[in-house]
Structures are given as structure tokens and as C-alpha cells.
Design an enzyme around this catalytic site. Structure first.
Site, PDB file in Angstrom:
ATOM      1  N   ASP A 232     -15.948 -34.137  30.865  1.00  0.00           N
ATOM      2  CA  ASP A 232     -16.731 -35.311  30.850  1.00  0.00           C
ATOM      3  C   ASP A 232     -17.482 -35.490  29.827  1.00  0.00           C
ATOM      4  O   ASP A 232     -17.856 -34.947  29.114  1.00  0.00           O
ATOM      5  CB  ASP A 232     -17.722 -35.272  32.395  1.00  0.00           C
ATOM      6  CG  ASP A 232     -16.910 -35.365  33.427  1.00  0.00           C
ATOM      7  OD1 ASP A 232     -15.639 -35.757  33.707  1.00  0.00           O
ATOM      8  OD2 ASP A 232     -17.672 -35.020  34.594  1.00  0.00           O
ATOM      9  N   TYR A 298     -16.884 -23.401  34.859  1.00  0.00           N
ATOM     10  CA  TYR A 298     -18.166 -24.611  34.722  1.00  0.00           C
ATOM     11  C   TYR A 298     -19.315 -23.758  34.911  1.00  0.00           C
ATOM     12  O   TYR A 298     -19.511 -22.941  35.871  1.00  0.00           O
ATOM     13  CB  TYR A 298     -18.081 -25.444  35.600  1.00  0.00           C
ATOM     14  CG  TYR A 298     -16.396 -26.475  35.379  1.00  0.00           C
ATOM     15  CD1 TYR A 298     -16.590 -27.454  34.555  1.00  0.00           C
ATOM     16  CD2 TYR A 298     -15.345 -25.970  36.176  1.00  0.00           C
ATOM     17  CE1 TYR A 298     -15.415 -27.986  34.547  1.00  0.00           C
ATOM     18  CE2 TYR A 298     -14.400 -26.720  36.117  1.00  0.00           C
ATOM     19  CZ  TYR A 298     -14.261 -27.767  35.139  1.00  0.00           C
ATOM     20  OH  TYR A 298     -12.961 -28.596  35.007  1.00  0.00           O
ATOM     21  N   TYR A 370     -12.448 -31.939  40.681  1.00  0.00           N
ATOM     22  CA  TYR A 370     -13.600 -32.582  40.176  1.00  0.00           C
ATOM     23  C   TYR A 370     -15.095 -31.720  40.661  1.00  0.00           C
ATOM     24  O   TYR A 370     -15.174 -31.706  41.913  1.00  0.00           O
ATOM     25  CB  TYR A 370     -13.439 -33.961  40.818  1.00  0.00           C
ATOM     26  CG  TYR A 370     -12.411 -34.917  40.368  1.00  0.00           C
ATOM     27  CD1 TYR A 370     -12.705 -35.393  39.033  1.00  0.00           C
ATOM     28  CD2 TYR A 370     -11.505 -35.276  40.998  1.00  0.00           C
ATOM     29  CE1 TYR A 370     -11.717 -36.185  38.477  1.00  0.00           C
ATOM     30  CE2 TYR A 370     -10.385 -36.147  40.459  1.00  0.00           C
ATOM     31  CZ  TYR A 370     -10.590 -36.548  39.240  1.00  0.00           C
ATOM     32  OH  TYR A 370      -9.575 -37.170  38.621  1.00  0.00           O
TER      33      TYR A 370
END
Length: 412
Positions: A232, A298, A370
């Protein structure tokens, strides 16, 4: 019809140069050039009918108009067109005027010739040989550095410089930078007041920060970044970096030291972006990179709108571990992606600490998961979600990608 009858018939169409006469039998293994073959056939025919020898004027040839007698001139023009371009291999191609192609095909068809060679084949071969002799470079039919097109109708030479590819990994240290160039949403790249007439939605991108030194060093037209997925715009790319292939378009220089290039990219990017270059690549590697379903790890900071104990938080995360998530296209990207439900697995997830009112979480997800929506639920479009399990609103405050692991690296 024997060969002498075929020769007689061919010459009946009009003045024909030795090159073209020989080409009509070009695939027969006489061990001669087309010109030598054509001359031999002409003399043999003249002897058979007791005619004096007639050497044709190549410029009057009704098929090629003398083009095949000027391959040396074309070769010199090609060398002039290649001045200042670095290359090792080349391929010559020819655009033949439609009328010329129709003329020779008419003869093939009328006489049922079995072994003709097209005009463009001889031009490609003979000009290619002459250029190689003048430059010391070699022909490559599959992956040439340079493709040269001879346009007989326009009497011009067109040079196509094939791209160079190299591969590596990039790190993005600054939030707010997209991976690739975005046109301004208002003017779509034309330039307007909203984008300060730059045509860009964002001043910089990873692609441009890497690409500017690349374009300069390769003296290239453009540089296009192909990444193994993308983070992102508000996420950093840390750890060992994201695999990428850079496509350098129309480079006038090719023998670039990648160590020097890496240092210059990192100097120019000023700590915003950095690269580690691994080596040269090709278009197949781009395709492989794009199709690779890399796992991603992440590190996120999660905030909950009402108090939750560490034990409650960790228990909620445990309910997501190993689970396949149903995710409808998030609202934030629905304007540019198809609205459908995707299934993606949470491979691992766990809490690594606290910061003020938030919790640090590390997530390993299947490609395409996501993460922000895994936490927030995206108004029910992601099921299950951390927010739904906790029964409280939750959102990601910051997100960093810390590992991109390709298929070959995780062993699937």
C-alpha cells in the site's frame, strides 16, 4: 515443366535481375548465391537457344527494382543509424512493398514453383552479413540487442533497441510513495492545476526513484518496474525487500556495471528507497515474478476503540491463525478492482508487544490477503475479522511489509 522452361517463363514476365532469377530457385542446393545461380541459369538458357549473352540492368528489374544490388549501400546506412548505440547482436528485417510481394507470389503461383526464396529473406541475410562485416557484431535470430527494419517503400532504416532487464530487491523507507507512477486522477496525465501541471498524482514513486538513475546511466528512453506484488502507498517495505525486475527501454548503453548502478540508485534516492541488485534478467523472469504467489509478512500496529486485555487480544488472534478468510474486494480499492470474493489464508499471526493503546502484530499471509481489512472487517466485507471476533471496532494505524518470500523460497 523442366527448369529451363521455368527460366524461360520467368524471363517472359519482364526484365529480371540475376538476384531475382536465382531467388525463384533459391532453396535448391546448388551451393551458389542467388545472383550466381541466376547468372548461371541465364547463360545456360541463352546457350540452349543460341542467343548472345544479355546481362540485365538491375535497376530495371520488374520485381526488386535494383534493391538486391544495393545491399552494401543499405548496410552502410544501417551502420550510420546505429552510431552511438551499444550492442553485440542484431537482427535485420525488411518491409517489402505490397506490390512487390504480390508480383513474386504471382510468379510462384503461376508456374507452381517449389523452391523460391522471398525477396525479404535475401535482403535480411545479405544486409545482415554486410553489417556484421562492418561492425564485427553477430546476428541473433531469437534475442537480438538491436532489430533493424529496412523499409523498401519509404527507402528508410528503422532501429528498434530491445530492452535490458535486471533484477533485485527494493526497500521503501518512506510512507506515501506508490510503487509505480500514477497519472493525476483529474487530468489523467495531461497536466492541470491540481497536480501543478506535472500530470502525476504523487510527486514520486518507487519506480521513478529507482528509474531516474537507470535512465541516465543506460541512456535509455524509460525504465519500468515489475514488482512481486505491491505494498500500500502508506506502507513501508522493509526486511530483505521486495523482489523486482526493472525493464530498461531503448537503452543506448548496455554494458553497465550493476554494482555502480546500485550505488548510484541508493545515493540518488536519499534514504527514501534502496535497492540490492542481483543480476541480469529477461522477459521470462518478469512473467515468472508476476505469476509467483509470494507469501508476505507484515508488522502492523493495531488500535481497538475500547479497552481489551492482552489475553483477550491474543486469544482473538489465535482464532485467525491458519484460517481461510473470505474477502470481498475492499471499498478502498473497489474503484479499480473487480468486485468479487477472494479466499486467502492467514498462515500465521501473533502479538509481539504493545505501544500506548495499541498492539504490535505480525501476520504472515497468502499472496493477495488484505491486511487492513483482516483487522477492520471492512463493514462486513471480510469474514472473519479481528474486529468481529473482538466485538469492537479495530483498525491498522501503521503497516510495514517485512518479508516477501517467493515460491522457491518457501518451498512450495
Amino acid at each position: 515443366m523442366d527448369i529451363m522452361e521455368e527460366v524461360e517463363a520467368i524471363l517472359g514476365y519482364g526484365e529480371t535481375c540475376n538476384h531475382c532469377l536465382g531467388r525463384f530457385f533459391g532453396k535448391r542446393s546448388f551451393g551458389l548465391t542467388n545472383e550466381e545461380r541466376g547468372r548461371a541459369l541465364r547463360i545456360t538458357r541463352e546457350l540452349a537457344v543460341n542467343e548472345p549473352h544479355h546481362e540485365p540492368d538491375p535497376e530495371s528489374c520488374w520485381i526488386c527494382g535494383g534493391a538486391l544490388s544495393h545491399t552494401d549501400v543499405w548496410a552502410k546506412r544501417v551502420v550510420e543509424a546505429l552510431a552511438g548505440i551499444e550492442f553485440e547482436t542484431l537482427l535485420v528485417g525488411t518491409k517489402v512493398p505490397p506490390l512487390v510481394a504480390e508480383s513474386e507470389e504471382m510468379v510462384w503461383s503461376d508456374l507452381s514453383l517449389r523452391d523460391p526464396e522471398p525477396l525479404k529473406a535475401e535482403m535480411n541475410r545479405e544486409v545482415g552479413k554486410a553489417v556484421s562485416a562492418l561492425t564485427g557484431k553477430t546476428a541473433d535470430l531469437k534475442k537480438p540487442d538491436i532489430v533493424v527494419i529496412l523499409d523498401l517503400a519509404d527507402d528508410s532504416v528503422e532501429v528498434q533497441v530491445n530492452p535490458v532487464f535486471f533484477t533485485g530487491r527494493y526497500l521503501k523507507y518512506e510512507r506515501g510513495i506508490p510503487q509505480t507512477h500514477w497519472d493525476c486522477r483529474s487530468c489523467r496525465g495531461a497536466g492541470c492545476e491540481k497536480c501543478n501541471f506535472t500530470g502525476k498524482q504523487y510527486a514520486d514513486s518507487v519506480e521513478e526513484l529507482i528509474g531516474r538513475p537507470v535512465i541516465e546511466i543506460f541512456d535509455a528512453a524509460n525504465a519500468v518496474l515489475h514488482g512481486a506484488g505491491r505494498e500500500d502507498i502508506d506502507a513501508r517495505m522493509l526486511g530483505s525487500g521486495r523482489p523486482f525486475v526493472m525493464e530498461v527501454e531503448a537503452p543506448r548503453k548496455r554494458s553497465v556495471d550493476l554494482t555502480v548502478l546500485e550505488a548510484e540508485i541508493n545515493r540518488a534516492a536519499e534514504g527514501r528507497v534502496a535497492v540490492h541488485l542481483d543480476g541480469w534478467a529477461d522477459r521470462k523472469m518478469v512473467q515468472s515474478l508476476k505469476s509467483d504467489k509470494a507469501h508476505k509478512k507484515y508488522r502492523i500496529l493495531v488500535e481497538i476503540d475500547s479497552p481489551v486485555t492482552p489475553d483477550e487480544f491474543r486469544a482473538a488472534l489465535d482464532q485467525l491463525k491458519g484460517v481461510t478468510i473470505q474477502q470481498r474486494t475492499p471499498l478502498r480499492v473497489s474503484h479499480r478492482r473487480a468486485d468479487k470474493v477472494r479466499e486467502r489464508q492467514v498462515i500465521d499471526i501473533g502479538c509481539t508487544g504493545r505501544q500506548d493503546d495499541g498492539y504490535w502484530v505480525e501476520v504472515v499471509g497468502e499472496a493477495g490477503l488484505y491486511i487492513k481489512e483482516l483487522v477492520s472487517g471492512d463493514n462486513g466485507r471480510t469474514q472473519p475479522s479481528l474486529a468481529r471476533i473482538l466485538g469492537r471496532a479495530a483498525h491498522v494505524v501503521s503497516l510495514d511489509v517485512v518479508l516477501v518470500e517467493t515460491t522457491s523460497e518457501y518451498g512450495e
